[in-house]
Design an enzyme around this catalytic site. Structure first.
Site, short mmCIF file in Angstrom:
data_model
loop_
_atom_site.label_atom_id
_atom_site.label_comp_id
_atom_site.label_asym_id
_atom_site.label_seq_id
_atom_site.Cartn_x
_atom_site.Cartn_y
_atom_site.Cartn_z
N LYS A 68 -24.26 37.37 -18.76
CA LYS A 68 -24.06 37.62 -17.26
C LYS A 68 -22.71 37.58 -16.68
O LYS A 68 -21.98 38.04 -16.03
CB LYS A 68 -25.15 37.21 -16.43
N THR A 69 -22.20 36.29 -17.18
CA THR A 69 -20.91 35.56 -16.63
C THR A 69 -19.94 36.50 -17.25
O THR A 69 -18.85 36.84 -16.77
CB THR A 69 -20.59 34.14 -17.38
N ASP A 129 -22.88 34.84 -8.46
CA ASP A 129 -23.15 34.22 -9.68
C ASP A 129 -24.65 33.62 -9.38
O ASP A 129 -24.63 32.94 -8.16
CB ASP A 129 -22.48 33.24 -10.74
N GLU A 130 -25.46 33.51 -10.23
CA GLU A 130 -26.70 32.64 -9.91
C GLU A 130 -27.40 32.95 -8.76
O GLU A 130 -27.73 31.97 -8.03
CB GLU A 130 -26.36 31.13 -10.00
N GLN A 173 -34.85 32.01 -13.71
CA GLN A 173 -34.15 30.64 -13.73
C GLN A 173 -33.84 29.96 -12.49
O GLN A 173 -33.00 29.21 -12.29
CB GLN A 173 -32.89 30.89 -14.45
N ARG A 198 -31.26 27.28 -23.45
CA ARG A 198 -29.70 26.76 -23.59
C ARG A 198 -29.34 26.46 -25.06
O ARG A 198 -28.07 26.46 -25.35
CB ARG A 198 -29.51 25.27 -23.03
#
Length: 743
Positions: free
Chosen positions: A61-62, A246-247, A277, A623
């Site tokens: 996604k980044t 983002d996020e 998340q 992660r």
DNA sequence: ATGTACAAGATTTTT
DNA sequence: TCTTGTACAT
């Protein structure tokens, strides 16, 4: 240097970015869209109108976000100054800048990229007068916030035992997270015996008096400013043609309102998030923000990213199986075509020391197999857990860094030095002033300061103002009066010097003239020489800044652990701190009920809390790229006392086909049936995992009980014949087992 | 005003 | 275990 945030001069796009003959980054240019998969590409190329990208963990996604940014610039749809990119951490903001630059082959200047708070601060500072502050206002951290609240509570005669300042701090922060000013908080929401709104109001007034804003204000004031001054809002709405977030799952109400206001005009807002998340609801984050995106922005394009590129098949399988236990998800099915053979390793050990030993041995072993320490991380639930690992790592001589631990700018001597600068920059900064007024010792004790405080409070002025007045009266005793007079003269002189000298030189002067540096130089403590070194380093670091104000803002908002590059170090951090990061190998210790899921989360928010903890576990697992280790200990030291614990219920929820279990000798044959309330058993044979389970009178940890005197509560730990119980009304108490009964 | 001694309390997670 | 607050002596 021109201020890139200046609204009037809009930075032009670098012409080379659109010049086909420019080949500064031809490789990137040729490849940047081709290497995306279909959904990623859709998310990048949908330029007009609102876009919501529902992206699972490790789906790039980044990458989508930064490619999109680059794409907008490359197409000449906007100049850098028209872009607003918002993230949660400075680290990810920097990463974004780096990636966009790499993609375009040239650094991009002049775009708004940063954390919500840093960007909010820019806007509030620009329009400070409109919200009752001066543009050089100080930004208070949570320590300052609590200290200020303590003073207010003290003056109000509120019993700190019953209602500590921390409790007020939390309540006020929550309100600010919802963009609620004291006036807007509903009476029904008043907390702490109905005293919270009053305290909040006084606190806000006090902040204005000392010309300061806390973290929450940076956003709340921004929202209230936009609401009260449509013209100002319009100028920003016009400005930001493209907004990227983002996020998004972790945005709170204030941030959500802020974004919604800003995006109203161009409606080119692209939010990237993953409901699985969402781990910040305790900070006011609302997953609901994702759900209502389509309502707020009708016609929004929804793109799902489900292909995971990061983790091995077993790790992804374990994480997916775990998160499937949560209800109320938007539901994504992550898949991968990787076929790594490595399963998630789950291991039970006797105690936390053994856990640290085992984990660190494993790390050492991997290191000898030429795996770099940079590619490994230990992710813990609470920061207190890091200590045992640190001790072990030091013994083994493994280089490590604690991320989110005590930072450079949080060290005592640095905070003191910064306090001097704060008072110079802004005489109204009471909190900084109090910190250094008697440091080094000047003979200004309680009695003197009490007089000053009372006067300042009575006249509603900052301390330094009050002191200036008091100096011309005889209310102060001669000795302290002279001392204060000298101090004020010093500050006046330093303030004059600050006009002409660069900040580094100024600090050097202040440290010498105030006697602060000498204080540490003559200190016999073993830590003292280190502190002197740190102060030197601070002076050196100050060279980067042209003005005092820019440095102070950097300290409070931008500064984070600048990890040294090229040094191979293991990372040690909390699960929250690991958001957005990835490692080849991840160690997840402390998977025990009560610690993870954390008891507080269960007690305070019940099923919701449990689900958030589960998401946290999901974040932890995802992660990892190649290897993941989960460990749990049968007993663990808390406050220096041994407490026994049971394996986390999350371990039971991991699909068996994706994990590989092992145990320390002797830990296994507990033979308990492991049935406690609300616990669902899957196929896992509990006997292998359960350490010898302590029961007293048939009572066990986690169970709900009733006590004649204290009422209902939950057993936190067993201690011989005594039980450590967290009572719903009476709080934590130790009671004899014979006085409680199961409910 | 400052230094010492002892007791009590603390730990979820953070920009 | 470690840090913070309070009481009392200097």
């Amino acid at each position: 240097m021109s201020d890139p945030f200046e609204l009037t001069d809009r930075p032009a796009i670098d012409p080379s970015l659109n010049d086909p003959s420019y080949d500064g980054a031809s490789a990137h240019r040729a490849a940047y869209l081709e290497t995306l998969n279909e959904s990623q590409r859709e998310a990048v190329e949908t330029m007009d109108g609102p876009v919501l990208v529902l992206a699972g963990a490790g789906t790039g996604k980044t990458r989508v976000l930064t490619t999109r940014l680059g794409h907008i610039l490359r197409q000449g749809r906007a100049a850098p100054g028209d872009l607003l990119a918002v993230t949660f951490t400075n680290k990810s903001a920097r990463e974004m800048q780096r990636r966009v630059a790499a993609m375009l082959g040239t650094p991009v200047e002049g775009w708004w990229v940063g954390t919500f708070h840093a960007l909010g601060a820019r806007i509030v500072r620009r329009h400070a007068e409109a919200v009752g502050l001066k543009s050089n206002f100080t930004i208070l951290d949570s320590d300052d916030q609590v200290r200020l609240l303590k003073q207010i509570l003290n003056a109000r005669d509120i019993d700190p035992k019953r209602f500590p300042a921390r409790a007020f701090s939390t309540v006020i922060q929550r309100w600010k997270d919802r963009a609620l000013t004291p006036e807007k908080v509903p009476q029904t929401d008043d907390a702490l015996d109905g005293s919270a709104i009053g305290v909040y109001k006084e606190y806000q007034e006090h902040l204005k008096r000392i010309n300061a804003a806390d973290f929450g204000d940076l956003l709340m004031l921004c929202v209230t400013l936009f609401q009260a001054q449509p013209e100002i809002l319009k100028s920003y709405q016009r400005r930001f043609r493209y907004i990227l977030v983002d996020e998004y799952q972790d945005t709170n109400v204030a941030q959500y309102l802020w974004l919604r206001l800003l995006a109203q005009r161009h409606r080119n807002i692209c939010c990237v998030g993953d409901d699985d998340q969402s781990i910040y609801s305790w900070r006011g984050a609302e997953v609901a923000n994702i759900l209502r995106f389509e309502q707020d922005f009708p016609g929004a394009k929804i793109v799902r990213l489900e292909r995971n590129y990061r983790s091995g098949a077993h790790i992804l399988g374990a994480a997916s199986g775990l998160i499937a236990n949560n209800e109320g998800r938007l539901g994504k099915t992550l898949w991968t075509d990787r076929t790594d053979a490595e399963k998630v390793r789950v291991r039970g050990v006797w105690d936390s020391q053994e856990e640290a030993r085992w984990v660190c041995d494993e790390i050492e072993m991997r290191q000898t197999r030429a795996e770099s320490l940079n590619s490994m991380a230990i992710l813990v639930r609470t920061s207190a857990q890091t200590r045992e690992f640190e001790e072990r790592l030091i013994t083994l001589g493994i280089a490590y860094q604690v991320i989110g631990g005590l930072r450079f700018y949080e060290r005592q001597e640095i905070r003191d030095a910064v306090a001097y600068l704060r008072v110079i920059a802004q005489p109204r900064d009471d909190l900084a002033f109090q910190r250094i007024v008697n440091l080094p010792k000047r003979g200004l004790g309680q009695a003197t300061m009490q007089t000053v405080h009372q006067d300042a409070r009575a006249r509603a002025v900052p301390l330094t103002t009050s002191i200036m007045e008091l100096l011309s009266t005889d209310e102060l005793k001669p000795r302290p009066r002279k001392t204060l007079n000298d101090l004020m003269t010093d500050f006046a002189r330093w303030r004059r010097e600050s006009q002409t000298r660069p900040p580094a030189e100024l600090l050097d002067l202040v440290l010498a003239e105030s006697g602060y540096l000498d204080m540490w130089k003559s200190d016999k403590a073993i830590t003292a020489p280190g502190r002197v070194e740190n102060l030197k380093e601070l002076v050196l670091g100050l060279n980067e800044f042209e003005t005092l104000t820019s440095f102070l803002e950097h300290v409070s908002l931008v500064m984070d652990n600048e990890d040294m590059k090229n040094v191979d170090k293991l990372s040690l951090m909390t699960l929250h701190g690991a958001k957005g990061l990835e490692f080849d190998t991840v160690f997840l210790p402390g998977w025990e009920d009560g610690l993870f899921p954390h008891q507080r989360a269960l007690d305070e928010t019940g099923v919701q809390g449990l689900e958030e903890e589960r998401r946290l576990a999901y974040v932890g697992l995802t992660r990892a790229r190649h290897s993941a280790y989960i460990t749990f200990a049968a007993s663990r030291q808390i406050f220096g006392k041994w407490q026994s614990s049971l394996p986390s219920r999350f371990i039971d929820e991991l699909p068996l086909e994706h994990i590989e279990r092992s145990r320390e000798l002797g830990i296994a044959q507990g033979g308990a049936d492991g049935n406690w309330k609300g616990r669902q058993h899957r196929t896992l044979d509990d006997t292998v995992f359960a350490p010898a389970r302590n029961t007293v009178n048939g009572l066990e940890v986690g169970q709900r009980i009733f006590h004649q005197k204290f009422g209902y509560g939950q057993i936190r730990a067993l201690d011989g014949e005594k039980l450590d119980i967290n009572f719903e009304k009476a709080g934590a108490k130790k009671v004899m087992a014979s006085f409680v009964e199961p409910t």
